[in-house]
Design a protein around this motif. Structure first.
Motif, PDB file in Angstrom:
ATOM      1  N   LEU A 151       0.924  -0.942  -0.211  1.00  0.00           N
ATOM      2  CA  LEU A 151      -0.042  -0.103  -0.087  1.00  0.00           C
ATOM      3  C   LEU A 151       0.869   1.014  -0.281  1.00  0.00           C
ATOM      4  CD1 LEU A 151      -2.904   0.406   2.660  1.00  0.00           C
ATOM      5  CD2 LEU A 151      -1.520   2.003   1.885  1.00  0.00           C
ATOM      6  N   LEU A 152       1.969   1.138   1.033  1.00  0.00           N
ATOM      7  CA  LEU A 152       2.613   2.597   0.949  1.00  0.00           C
ATOM      8  C   LEU A 152       3.461   2.822  -0.306  1.00  0.00           C
ATOM      9  CD1 LEU A 152       3.775   1.728   4.634  1.00  0.00           C
ATOM     10  CD2 LEU A 152       2.470   4.058   3.540  1.00  0.00           C
ATOM     11  N   ASP A 153       4.149   1.718  -0.795  1.00  0.00           N
ATOM     12  CA  ASP A 153       4.612   1.274  -2.526  1.00  0.00           C
ATOM     13  C   ASP A 153       3.755   2.165  -3.229  1.00  0.00           C
ATOM     14  OD1 ASP A 153       6.520   0.687  -4.491  1.00  0.00           O
ATOM     15  OD2 ASP A 153       5.490  -0.626  -4.700  1.00  0.00           O
ATOM     16  N   TRP A 154       2.577   1.481  -3.086  1.00  0.00           N
ATOM     17  CA  TRP A 154       1.797   2.170  -4.512  1.00  0.00           C
ATOM     18  C   TRP A 154       1.439   3.659  -3.620  1.00  0.00           C
ATOM     19  CZ3 TRP A 154      -2.929  -1.484  -3.910  1.00  0.00           C
ATOM     20  CH2 TRP A 154      -3.213  -2.658  -4.766  1.00  0.00           C
ATOM     21  N   TRP A 155       1.121   4.139  -3.216  1.00  0.00           N
ATOM     22  CA  TRP A 155       1.317   5.812  -2.592  1.00  0.00           C
ATOM     23  C   TRP A 155       2.063   6.197  -3.005  1.00  0.00           C
ATOM     24  CZ3 TRP A 155       3.180   8.482   0.972  1.00  0.00           C
ATOM     25  CH2 TRP A 155       2.450   9.634   1.267  1.00  0.00           C
ATOM     26  N   GLY A 156       3.322   5.624  -2.201  1.00  0.00           N
ATOM     27  CA  GLY A 156       4.336   6.654  -2.591  1.00  0.00           C
ATOM     28  C   GLY A 156       4.943   7.194  -3.940  1.00  0.00           C
ATOM     29  N   THR A 157       5.034   6.140  -4.298  1.00  0.00           N
ATOM     30  CA  THR A 157       5.449   5.498  -6.570  1.00  0.00           C
ATOM     31  C   THR A 157       5.522   7.167  -6.676  1.00  0.00           C
ATOM     32  OG1 THR A 157       6.016   3.471  -6.541  1.00  0.00           O
ATOM     33  CG2 THR A 157       5.973   4.959  -8.347  1.00  0.00           C
TER      34      THR A 157
END
Length: 333
Positions: A136-142
């Motif tokens: 989830l953090l990967d999806w949001w951060g990229t």
């Protein structure tokens, strides 16, 4: 450990635990129900944020309602789950979703709010306890210029070296041994890299995965979760005082396991660094591949990059990188 890393709060559906902090200057709030609150222990020490309007709000949940029952019948979620097939789809309004039988979770993310539902009938898998909400953090951060990397980072006097590469290349051992010697710990497996004119690295978690024998001898880490029966690695957690939340990056390093008596640092080009680091990043956190490669390349072009042939002596490996950082290696043209 969890109570010291999260505050008890009253929510509309009962008592929960809340963690607040920042990743790359963005404010994050994570709330967990009673069955999932232990996952908050893996996060860095909390810090206050404006509670009213975080940049991202995440909720860990369990129990009813079960999102698998609410899914579009055409997705055949229960059938796929029973066959251990992961399903990635777009839900209503473009919400990204993963139905993941391996972590026994359902992840969903909208623009500024995420939700992870867990099947808590069994204990959390060790990799879930070590890095909750990673996808989830990967999806949001990229899309926001924040690259979740499969890497480790250590701060030497306030400036960081980031170690990138596949599993088994020595990243975890280096980061943990450096922390044991009093250097700042930003992560041993996943860290957040923010490219730019002055690239920075941010701690995502304060966990480390280590062999049981080595973990039992550590002074600055304590056991958080046991590994799988067929894996000799347990999950350990760094003391909050040893965790550095964010630091400027002065070098990006691709470590390689060696058997010599002395470590060897050799400059490499940005393309070589990307070639070594990208496969494990994209394999462990699939999706948005072009954007991730662009962010990784941007960071590598802004910083000096090195190959580090590790030797058998941990102290000498750490000393070589500490010397490099102290020398003030900085962005090149």
């Amino acid at each position: 450990m969890m109570p010291g890393n999260a505050a008890a709060v009253a929510t509309s559906d009962g008592l929960a635990r809340r963690w607040t902090g920042r990743f790359g200057g963005r404010s994050i709030r994570i709330e967990a129900d009673a069955a999932t609150a232990t996952l908050l222990a893996a996060l860095p020490p909390p810090e206050p944020i404006p509670v009213a309007a975080p940049d991202l709000s995440i909720r860990f949940e369990s129990g009813a309602p079960d999102p698998r029952d609410q899914a579009d019948p055409a997705w055949r979620v229960h059938d796929r789950w029973a066959r251990s097939e992961q399903l990635r789809v777009r839900g209503d309004g473009g919400t990204r979703m993963i139905f993941d039988p391996f972590s026994r979770s359902v992840v969903s993310l909208g623009d500024a709010a995420g939700r992870i539902w867990f099947d808590t009938a069994q204990a959390f898998a060790p990799w879930v306890a070590a890095a909750p909400a990673l996808q989830l953090l990967d999806w949001w951060g990229t899309p926001r210029g924040l690259l979740a990397t499969h890497g480790a980072a250590v701060s030497f006097g306030g400036a960081a070296a980031v170690l990138l590469g596949p599993g088994g290349s020595g990243k975890s051992t280096f980061a943990v041994e450096a922390a044991e010697r009093g250097h700042g710990f930003l992560g041993d497996d996943y860290v957040l890299v923010e490219p730019g004119f002055a690239p920075r690295v941010h701690a995502l978690y304060r966990t480390a995965k280590l062999g049981r024998d080595r973990g039992d001898a550590l002074r600055r880490f304590s056991r958080l979760a046991e590994g799988e029966p067929d894996d000799d690695k347990d999950v350990f957690i760094a003391a909050g005082a040893d965790v550095v939340r964010s630091a400027p990056i002065v070098a990006m390093i691709a470590p390689v396991i060696g058997d010599g008596s002395e470590p060897r640092l050799a400059p490499i080009g940005p393309a070589d660094l990307v070639r070594r680091a990208a496969p494990s990043i994209l394999r462990q956190m699939p999706g948005l591949e072009a954007e991730k490669l662009a962010l990784l390349s941007r960071a590598a072009r802004a910083l000096p990059c090195y190959r580090l042939d590790l030797c058998r002596d941990h102290g000498r490996n750490i000393g070589a990188v500490e010397t490099l950082v102290a020398a003030g290696a900085g962005p090149h043209g």
